[in-house]
Design an enzyme around this catalytic site. Structure first.
Site, PDB file in Angstrom:
ATOM      1  N   CYS A  82       0.826  -1.213   0.000  1.00  0.00           N
ATOM      2  CA  CYS A  82       0.000   0.000   0.000  1.00  0.00           C
ATOM      3  C   CYS A  82       0.860   1.263   0.000  1.00  0.00           C
ATOM      4  O   CYS A  82       1.517   1.560  -0.988  1.00  0.00           O
ATOM      5  CB  CYS A  82      -0.998  -0.060   1.154  1.00  0.00           C
ATOM      6  SG  CYS A  82      -2.435   0.981   0.829  1.00  0.00           S
ATOM      7  N   HIS A 166      -3.371  -5.193   1.792  1.00  0.00           N
ATOM      8  CA  HIS A 166      -2.808  -5.443   3.129  1.00  0.00           C
ATOM      9  C   HIS A 166      -2.864  -6.923   3.484  1.00  0.00           C
ATOM     10  O   HIS A 166      -3.767  -7.340   4.224  1.00  0.00           O
ATOM     11  CB  HIS A 166      -3.594  -4.642   4.175  1.00  0.00           C
ATOM     12  CG  HIS A 166      -3.365  -3.174   4.098  1.00  0.00           C
ATOM     13  ND1 HIS A 166      -2.380  -2.524   4.803  1.00  0.00           N
ATOM     14  CD2 HIS A 166      -3.989  -2.223   3.366  1.00  0.00           C
ATOM     15  CE1 HIS A 166      -2.404  -1.235   4.533  1.00  0.00           C
ATOM     16  NE2 HIS A 166      -3.383  -1.029   3.664  1.00  0.00           N
ATOM     17  N   GLU A 168      -1.162  -8.450   5.563  1.00  0.00           N
ATOM     18  CA  GLU A 168      -0.934  -8.615   7.010  1.00  0.00           C
ATOM     19  C   GLU A 168      -2.230  -8.455   7.805  1.00  0.00           C
ATOM     20  O   GLU A 168      -2.282  -8.823   8.968  1.00  0.00           O
ATOM     21  CB  GLU A 168       0.138  -7.625   7.491  1.00  0.00           C
ATOM     22  CG  GLU A 168      -0.307  -6.198   7.712  1.00  0.00           C
ATOM     23  CD  GLU A 168      -0.535  -5.390   6.434  1.00  0.00           C
ATOM     24  OE1 GLU A 168      -0.416  -5.953   5.333  1.00  0.00           O
ATOM     25  OE2 GLU A 168      -0.850  -4.189   6.545  1.00  0.00           O
TER      26      GLU A 168
END
Ligand code: GLN
Length: 191
Positions: A82, A166, A168
């Site tokens: 990002c 994302h 994560e």
């Protein structure tokens, strides 16, 4: 050399903590990077999501641009997510031959989720996008790994991999695992 590789996570601002946790869960040593000295001896680097203007200011304030570029040019694998993708582009750190378009999916569409096929993964990646960029333009050495509506959102150039979403935040650990494979390959090649 022995022991786990040590990877840095840029920790000036943004979502560094979830990356650090995921990398530790995968067996890596992790160091949060806030100053040039924190980059010493790292085997790889993660640039997290967040706010690219704030990150740019922090990098300038800490004098991180040059040492960070030197680490990347030395061949340390990089994963940018990002805002991390934005930081690597031609107009920011200039380490990847891409032009990122910020908030590309529109201001009203702050976040969305979708499944993306990656060429080197068997199962699709569940991708969470938050005010995400896309890749507006790229050079010939950049491989596009995934797109949304024809707009590239994941790419690789050498040992630098970027995604506009994302991983994560969705428990998607395979991209971090691939990154660590690259880090370990480089560490063992260096002997
Ligand atoms: N919109 C942010 C920027 O332009 C990036 C968003 C993110 O990292 N989730 O910096």
């Amino acid at each position: 050399m022995s022991g786990a590789p040590v990877v840095g996570v840029l920790a000036l601002q943004g979502g560094f903590d979830a990356h650090a946790r995921m990398l530790r869960d995968l067996g890596a040593g992790v160091r949060e990077v806030r100053t040039p000295a924190d980059l010493d001896g790292l085997d790889g680097l993660v640039l997290p999501g967040g706010e690219s203007t704030t990150m740019t200011l922090g990098i300038a304030r800490e004098g991180l641009a040059e040492p960070l570029a030197a680490l990347v040019r030395s061949g340390a694998p990089v994963l940018g997510t990002c805002a991390g993708l934005i930081m690597l582009d031609r107009d920011h750190l200039g380490l990847m031959d891409i032009a990122a378009r910020r908030n590309a999916f529109g201001r009203q569409l702050h976040s969305f989720e979708t499944d993306l096929d990656f060429p080197d993964l068997d199962e699709p990646v569940h991708a969470v996008f938050i005010r995400a960029p896309w890749i507006e333009d790229h050079g010939p050495d950049v491989a596009i790994l995934a797109s949304v509506d024809g707009h590239p959102v994941a790419a690789r150039e050498g040992d630098i991999t970027v995604v506009a979403f994302h991983p994560e935040l969705s428990g998607e650990h395979r991209l971090h695992a691939q990154f660590l494979d690259r880090v370990r390959a480089r560490v063992s090649a260096a002997g």
